[in-house]
Design an enzyme around this catalytic site. Sequence first.
Site, PDB file in Angstrom:
ATOM      1  N   HIS A  39      75.060 -32.629 -48.326  1.00  0.00           N
ATOM      2  CA  HIS A  39      76.197 -32.733 -49.245  1.00  0.00           C
ATOM      3  C   HIS A  39      77.188 -33.804 -48.807  1.00  0.00           C
ATOM      4  O   HIS A  39      78.065 -34.193 -49.583  1.00  0.00           O
ATOM      5  CB  HIS A  39      76.901 -31.378 -49.338  1.00  0.00           C
ATOM      6  CG  HIS A  39      77.243 -30.959 -50.731  1.00  0.00           C
ATOM      7  ND1 HIS A  39      76.685 -31.527 -51.863  1.00  0.00           N
ATOM      8  CD2 HIS A  39      78.114 -30.006 -51.193  1.00  0.00           C
ATOM      9  CE1 HIS A  39      77.186 -30.934 -52.944  1.00  0.00           C
ATOM     10  NE2 HIS A  39      78.052 -30.028 -52.570  1.00  0.00           N
ATOM     11  N   ASN A  86      84.497 -29.415 -54.089  1.00  0.00           N
ATOM     12  CA  ASN A  86      84.790 -28.914 -55.434  1.00  0.00           C
ATOM     13  C   ASN A  86      86.110 -29.408 -56.011  1.00  0.00           C
ATOM     14  O   ASN A  86      86.350 -29.265 -57.213  1.00  0.00           O
ATOM     15  CB  ASN A  86      84.769 -27.389 -55.445  1.00  0.00           C
ATOM     16  CG  ASN A  86      83.374 -26.842 -55.231  1.00  0.00           C
ATOM     17  OD1 ASN A  86      82.409 -27.581 -55.051  1.00  0.00           O
ATOM     18  ND2 ASN A  86      83.251 -25.530 -55.240  1.00  0.00           N
ATOM     19  N   ASP A 111      75.720 -37.221 -53.154  1.00  0.00           N
ATOM     20  CA  ASP A 111      74.356 -36.752 -52.942  1.00  0.00           C
ATOM     21  C   ASP A 111      73.697 -36.324 -54.244  1.00  0.00           C
ATOM     22  O   ASP A 111      74.363 -35.867 -55.169  1.00  0.00           O
ATOM     23  CB  ASP A 111      74.355 -35.586 -51.966  1.00  0.00           C
ATOM     24  CG  ASP A 111      75.201 -34.413 -52.481  1.00  0.00           C
ATOM     25  OD1 ASP A 111      76.429 -34.593 -52.604  1.00  0.00           O
ATOM     26  OD2 ASP A 111      74.640 -33.337 -52.788  1.00  0.00           O
ATOM     27  N   ASN A 132      79.400 -30.367 -58.439  1.00  0.00           N
ATOM     28  CA  ASN A 132      80.788 -29.914 -58.546  1.00  0.00           C
ATOM     29  C   ASN A 132      81.807 -30.984 -58.175  1.00  0.00           C
ATOM     30  O   ASN A 132      82.930 -30.977 -58.699  1.00  0.00           O
ATOM     31  CB  ASN A 132      81.001 -28.662 -57.694  1.00  0.00           C
ATOM     32  CG  ASN A 132      80.349 -27.438 -58.298  1.00  0.00           C
ATOM     33  OD1 ASN A 132      80.147 -27.367 -59.511  1.00  0.00           O
ATOM     34  ND2 ASN A 132      79.995 -26.479 -57.463  1.00  0.00           N
TER      35      ASN A 132
END
Length: 206
Positions: A39, A86, A111, A132
Amino acid sequence: MSIFDVFDKIVQSSTVTGQPEYVIAGLGNIGMQYDNTRHNAGFGVVDMLAEQYSTEINRLRFKGKTAEVTIEGVKCLLLKPSTYMNNSGESIVQALDFYNLDVDNLIVVYDDISLDCGKIRIRRKGSHGGHNGIRSIIDMTGSEEFLRIKVGVGKKPHPDYDLAKWVLGKFRPKDLEKMKVSGENACDSIKLMVQGKTDEAMNKYN
């Protein structure tokens, strides 16, 4: 790279004048537990870019860490949001608003699990696709029309594998060399994109 090339990059980084024309944001999560996870591929690319220009992304601004560099004659702000994935849009909007820049002057690196390690995809616009971080940027800017570079981190081992566990997991040793290649290609793409050569970057690396 010769000593003269290194010196040129140092001079180029230290003689920046005026305000940034582009915000280049790499997405990820802060904290040692997230270092080198899938991530955080966006963080990895902008760190690599900063290293190429002999600087570090360590100035705290805009709810993130920043550095200013001149890339191919264009002054840019490198940004790593500290808001966690997020809420990435909060940091990015602060930077854009501060410099009075439109989303046309934003490049986001993040990513993508639909791409294999070592692959990148450049897009001019698009939906969040379930990511997100991109969802937050779209929500905060009110636009889907910003440049983005998707960095492949590989598909889940099987469809039932937990997505969060996969993206928050660290790269397998066999994938690290591939990620280095994709990072270099993403950096080279950014150098073209800030010159208005996005089509050239897409033709070369997509």
